[in-house]
Design a protein around this motif. Structure first.
Motif, short mmCIF file in Angstrom:
data_model
loop_
_atom_site.label_atom_id
_atom_site.label_comp_id
_atom_site.label_asym_id
_atom_site.label_seq_id
_atom_site.Cartn_x
_atom_site.Cartn_y
_atom_site.Cartn_z
N GLY A 35 43.56 33.54 39.25
CA GLY A 35 42.80 34.66 39.77
C GLY A 35 42.58 35.72 38.74
O GLY A 35 42.70 35.51 37.55
N TRP B 232 52.03 34.98 38.91
CA TRP B 232 51.11 35.64 39.85
C TRP B 232 49.68 35.26 39.50
O TRP B 232 49.30 35.18 38.32
CB TRP B 232 51.29 37.15 39.77
CG TRP B 232 50.47 37.90 40.79
CD1 TRP B 232 50.63 37.89 42.14
CD2 TRP B 232 49.37 38.78 40.51
NE1 TRP B 232 49.71 38.70 42.74
CE2 TRP B 232 48.91 39.26 41.77
CE3 TRP B 232 48.73 39.20 39.35
CZ2 TRP B 232 47.85 40.14 41.88
CZ3 TRP B 232 47.68 40.07 39.47
CH2 TRP B 232 47.24 40.54 40.72
N ASN C 114 45.35 35.54 40.80
CA ASN C 114 44.38 36.30 41.60
C ASN C 114 42.99 35.81 41.26
O ASN C 114 42.73 35.39 40.13
CB ASN C 114 44.50 37.80 41.32
CG ASN C 114 43.69 38.62 42.31
OD1 ASN C 114 43.33 38.13 43.37
ND2 ASN C 114 43.38 39.86 41.95
N GLU D 41 38.60 36.47 41.84
CA GLU D 41 37.58 37.46 42.20
C GLU D 41 36.23 36.93 41.77
O GLU D 41 36.11 36.18 40.80
CB GLU D 41 37.86 38.80 41.51
CG GLU D 41 36.91 39.91 41.93
CD GLU D 41 37.27 41.23 41.31
OE1 GLU D 41 36.41 42.13 41.32
OE2 GLU D 41 38.39 41.36 40.79
#
Length: 464
Positions: free
Chosen positions: A17, A92, A94, A96
């Motif tokens: 991400g 982590w 993410n 978009e």
């Protein structure tokens, strides 16, 4: 959709991400442009088509991770930027999606009737400014509460479920009643994922940069309705779009129209060549507003002008009688509407309504137009239709008109307008004109019939 499956599988090969990139997007786009094009069509066999990788800060552990950017085109849609961030330290991730194009001229509203499980696989581009609604559940995800995403209908529901489940443990401890209601709502969302019942998904994006896949493209999708609409000032304010002129008045504002000449395209009535018609709203002193229209043809040099009243039909008709006593009377301004007839009793002459159309001219100009109509442009003055007796009478009439214009004949000119929209200048205004008489009269039934007023109902027309 051609190459659709290859397109989406290639996109999802970008793992992870988006993090806080800390890089200038414009410089990246410029770098891609140097490499041979910013936005390329998806081609899995193209080895040169690889995402751009940049180092960026992880907002979870504040170590450095990597962000991958892919500049691409969605078939039957537009250019987008796919961003994915992965942190090797805390794992982590993410994702978009951002629209690479400008904000569209109009907003877009997608309404999808979800009836089968195949509909759950439709791809969806949802921008930051888009709101998502499911009317059957009275459920809405407001605009700017989520980042832009590239997903499916099922993915949208999964994201909504995940957002609601996020704080459920805390709610169960602090407010069990609210937690129970949210749990019931989550179960209803999960049932929608299984398409146990039909539902409607609405995506409203004032920026026009959202998208729902049409599996039948380019054919029409019977389950999907796409509506484009004009943004309101509130929408523009939310999107951060500034008006070109905040204090600009509407185009149809009367003050603006008085100061502007409007131009629209038309065809010449003589040669049918393309021409322009100019239109101007003019305020006549001591009378009312009128609309002056003029057409000039560059091909055949034909010119026409027409005047229409800017107001409604008056309650009473108007009869204006002017006694011509001086050659200066020829310079009086005159407005003759289409419904006005002209009488000269001394010549036993009457010109019916609509014969010359609407005109804004002088008294001399009106008399010259009458002479041209009766003498010069009369079809019975030429060819086999012409007789010596008729031609002599019309020629004599033309000579009398010339004498009136020169001030050599003492006559009266009467403008009789049942609609009350004609005007003759009072040179003594605001005092009364001793040589001009203005009468108001009640129209007859026949005059109302000619004006189309007998069958016109303006009050109580909705009553049975």
């Amino acid at each position: 959709m051609p190459n659709c499956h290859c397109f989406w599988s290639h996109i999802w090969n970008i793992s992870g991400g988006v993090g806080e990139m800390g890089a200038n997007m414009n410089s990246i786009i410029e770098e891609e442009r140097v490499r041979g094009g910013v936005f390329k069509d998806i081609n899995p066999e193209d080895e040169d088509q690889q995402p751009t990788v940049i180092e960026s800060l992880c907002m979870n552990c504040y170590e450095n991770g990597s962000t991958r950017l892919l500049f691409t085109k969605i078939p039957f849609f537009k250019e987008i930027i796919i961003s994915s961030f992965t942190c090797p330290h805390c794992n982590w991730t993410n994702t978009e999606i951002q629209s690479a194009g400008r904000i569209q001229e109009q907003g877009v509203l997608y309404t999808l009737q979800v009836k089968t499980k195949e509909d759950m696989n439709r791809e969806v581009v949802k921008s930051d400014s888009a709101s998502t609604r499911i009317p059957q559940l009275d459920f809405e995800i407001p605009a700017f509460t989520q980042k832009g995403s590239l997903s499916t209908i099922e993915g949208l529901l999964d994201r909504a479920v995940a957002g609601l489940e996020q704080d459920q443990p805390i709610r169960k401890a602090t407010d069990p009643a609210v937690a129970e209601k949210i749990e019931e709502f989550i179960e209803r969302l999960k049932k929608l994922k299984k398409v146990e019942e039909e539902f409607t998904l609405i995506i409203d994006d004032p920026s026009g940069n959202s998208f729902i896949e049409n599996p039948s493209a380019p054919q029409k999708d019977t389950a999907l309705t796409v509506t484009h609409y004009k943004r309101t000032p509130e929408h523009n304010a939310v999107l951060g779009i500034e008006e070109e002129e905040d204090d600009r008045k509407p185009v149809n504002d009367l003050d603006t129209m008085r100061n502007e000449v409007l131009v629209f395209n038309t065809n010449c009535p003589e040669c049918n060549a393309p021409a322009n018609t100019n239109m101007k709203l003019v305020q006549i002193p001591h009378f009312k507003e009128v609309i002056i229209m003029a057409t000039n043809c560059d091909s055949c040099r034909h010119r026409t002008n027409e005047v229409k009243s800017g107001g409604a039909t008056e309650e009473l008709g108007t009869r204006i009688t002017l006694h011509l006593t001086d050659p200066s009377d020829m310079s009086r301004d005159l407005l003759k509407s289409e419904t006005c007839s002209v009488l000269i009793p001394e010549l036993e002459f009457e010109l019916g309504m609509a014969a010359l159309g609407g005109k804004f001219t002088t008294l001399e100009g009106l008399l010259k137009d009458i002479k041209d109509l009766i003498v010069s442009k009369n079809p019975f003055m030429c060819g086999d239709s012409s007789t010596a007796d008729r031609a002599g009478k019309l020629e004599l009439f033309g000579q009398k008109i010339d004498k009136i214009i020169a001030g050599e004949m003492d006559v009266h000119v009467i403008l009789d307008d049942p609609a009350g929209n004609s005007y003759l200048q009072n040179v003594y205004a605001p005092d009364p004109d001793p040589e001009m008489k203005i009468e108001k009269y009640t129209r007859t039934f026949e005059q109302n019939e000619d004006l189309g007023l007998n069958d016109m109902k303006t009050e109580g027309y909705a009553e049975k």
